[in-house]
Write a protein that holds these residues in place. Structure first.
Motif, short mmCIF file in Angstrom:
data_model
loop_
_atom_site.label_atom_id
_atom_site.label_comp_id
_atom_site.label_asym_id
_atom_site.label_seq_id
_atom_site.Cartn_x
_atom_site.Cartn_y
_atom_site.Cartn_z
N VAL A 77 -60.23 -30.01 -5.78
CA VAL A 77 -59.57 -29.07 -4.90
C VAL A 77 -60.07 -29.37 -3.58
CG1 VAL A 77 -58.90 -26.65 -4.37
CG2 VAL A 77 -58.78 -27.51 -6.83
N SER A 78 -61.54 -29.23 -3.45
CA SER A 78 -62.31 -29.73 -2.12
C SER A 78 -61.94 -30.69 -1.43
CB SER A 78 -63.88 -29.40 -2.44
OG SER A 78 -64.05 -28.28 -2.93
N LEU A 79 -61.71 -31.85 -2.33
CA LEU A 79 -61.19 -33.21 -1.79
C LEU A 79 -59.88 -33.00 -1.42
CD1 LEU A 79 -62.81 -35.78 -4.13
CD2 LEU A 79 -63.30 -35.35 -1.82
N SER A 80 -58.95 -32.39 -2.01
CA SER A 80 -57.71 -32.27 -1.51
C SER A 80 -57.35 -31.48 -0.33
CB SER A 80 -56.91 -31.54 -2.48
OG SER A 80 -56.84 -32.29 -3.72
N ILE A 81 -58.31 -30.29 0.02
CA ILE A 81 -58.21 -29.56 1.13
C ILE A 81 -59.03 -30.31 2.39
CG2 ILE A 81 -59.26 -27.50 2.23
CD1 ILE A 81 -58.88 -26.18 -0.47
N GLY A 82 -59.73 -31.12 1.93
CA GLY A 82 -60.49 -31.82 3.07
C GLY A 82 -59.51 -32.74 3.38
N ILE A 83 -59.04 -33.61 2.74
CA ILE A 83 -58.14 -34.81 3.24
C ILE A 83 -57.02 -34.06 3.83
CG2 ILE A 83 -56.19 -36.42 2.07
CD1 ILE A 83 -58.44 -36.92 -0.01
N ALA A 84 -56.48 -32.79 3.43
CA ALA A 84 -55.36 -32.39 4.31
C ALA A 84 -55.84 -31.57 5.49
CB ALA A 84 -54.96 -31.08 3.31
N VAL A 85 -56.91 -31.21 5.89
CA VAL A 85 -57.29 -30.92 6.98
C VAL A 85 -57.39 -32.09 7.81
CG1 VAL A 85 -59.40 -29.95 8.29
CG2 VAL A 85 -58.49 -28.74 6.33
N LEU A 86 -58.40 -33.08 7.51
CA LEU A 86 -58.37 -34.38 8.33
C LEU A 86 -57.02 -35.06 8.42
CD1 LEU A 86 -60.54 -36.76 9.13
CD2 LEU A 86 -60.08 -37.59 6.94
N MET A 87 -56.06 -34.77 7.60
CA MET A 87 -54.82 -35.44 7.88
C MET A 87 -54.03 -34.67 9.10
SD MET A 87 -54.49 -38.01 6.57
CE MET A 87 -52.65 -38.71 6.11
N LEU A 88 -54.20 -33.36 8.96
CA LEU A 88 -53.76 -32.30 10.04
C LEU A 88 -54.06 -32.65 11.48
CD1 LEU A 88 -51.86 -30.16 10.63
CD2 LEU A 88 -53.77 -28.62 10.05
N ILE A 89 -55.82 -32.66 11.25
CA ILE A 89 -56.34 -33.52 12.90
C ILE A 89 -55.90 -34.58 13.24
CG2 ILE A 89 -58.40 -33.83 13.69
CD1 ILE A 89 -59.81 -31.80 11.97
N LEU A 90 -55.84 -35.64 12.24
CA LEU A 90 -55.35 -37.02 12.73
C LEU A 90 -53.91 -36.93 13.17
CD1 LEU A 90 -56.71 -39.33 10.06
CD2 LEU A 90 -57.35 -39.31 12.55
N MET A 91 -52.98 -35.93 12.53
CA MET A 91 -51.54 -35.73 13.04
C MET A 91 -51.48 -35.27 14.45
SD MET A 91 -48.44 -34.01 11.05
CE MET A 91 -49.05 -32.19 11.41
N ILE A 92 -52.62 -34.25 14.71
CA ILE A 92 -52.47 -33.35 16.05
C ILE A 92 -52.69 -34.69 17.01
CG2 ILE A 92 -53.54 -31.71 17.32
CD1 ILE A 92 -53.63 -29.98 14.88
N PHE A 93 -53.75 -35.31 16.73
CA PHE A 93 -54.33 -36.30 18.03
C PHE A 93 -53.19 -37.42 17.82
CE2 PHE A 93 -58.58 -34.65 17.14
CZ PHE A 93 -58.86 -34.46 18.21
N SER A 94 -52.75 -37.75 17.07
CA SER A 94 -51.69 -38.68 17.09
C SER A 94 -50.33 -38.34 17.72
CB SER A 94 -51.24 -39.66 15.85
OG SER A 94 -50.79 -38.52 14.95
#
Length: 194
Positions: free
Chosen positions: A18-35
């Motif tokens: 669950v932690s990995l899933s949440i971490g990946i989701a947060v990282l993807m959200l940050i990448l999506m905002i910057f992109s």
């Protein structure tokens, strides 16, 4: 909520997935905002570039129309290298009209009376700009004086057909003197160069 975090920290290994899933989701959200920000800024700069390209195309199209209009005009300014051939053409036209050339000279354009500056005084910027403009314009004007003589009909024919190829030439002044059966003419004219 406090209970969940303490239970989570104690049983971290059980919640690793669950932690990995949440971490990946947060990282993807940050990448999506910057992109998204990068995409928006790229789109805006491309629109600016397109506007500049369109403005340049419009300028070039307008310039091309002006060049075509100049090229199609009957009279236009010539290059300084063509001045000698223009003078030769004008003198040859004298011969064709049975006129006798008595004098030919190049005359510098008349200087304006207000061009001399009083010593010790500083000319203001407006006067300096006018002087620079007049000096620059004088570079493109070439004044000549020609004297010839012949019968009245030949002189009038030469003056009415006064041209050399497609060069822009204008007559600045003409003086006529009559001697017996001969009309003597002093003509000042100006040729314009590019």
């Amino acid at each position: 909520m406090k209970k969940f975090f303490t239970h989570y920290l104690i049983n971290f290994k059980n919640y690793l997935h669950v932690s990995l899933s949440i971490g990946i989701a947060v990282l993807m959200l940050i990448l999506m905002i910057f992109s998204s920000q990068y995409l928006i800024s790229s789109y805006m700069s491309s629109k600016d570039t397109e506007a500049r390209v369109e403005s340049m195309k419009a300028f070039l199209a307008d310039w091309q129309k002006k060049v075509e209009r100049l090229d199609s005009s009957e009279l236009r300014a010539v290059s300084p290298n063509d001045l000698d051939s223009i003078q030769a053409s004008l003198i040859y036209n004298l011969q064709l009209n049975n006129l006798k050339l008595t004098a030919f000279r190049s005359v510098s354009p008349a200087k304006s009376a207000g061009a001399a500056a009083v010593s010790g005084e500083v000319a203001d910027k407006d006067q300096q700009q006018k002087k620079k403009k007049k000096k620059k314009e004088a570079e493109f004007r070439h004044d000549y004086e020609i004297e010839f003589e012949g019968n009245y009909a030949s002189v009038m024919k030469y003056i009415s057909e006064f041209k050399a190829r497609n060069a822009l030439i204008n007559i600045q002044g003409i003086e006529f003197k009559s001697k017996k059966d001969v009309l003597s003419v002093r003509m000042k004219y100006r040729a314009y160069t590019i």
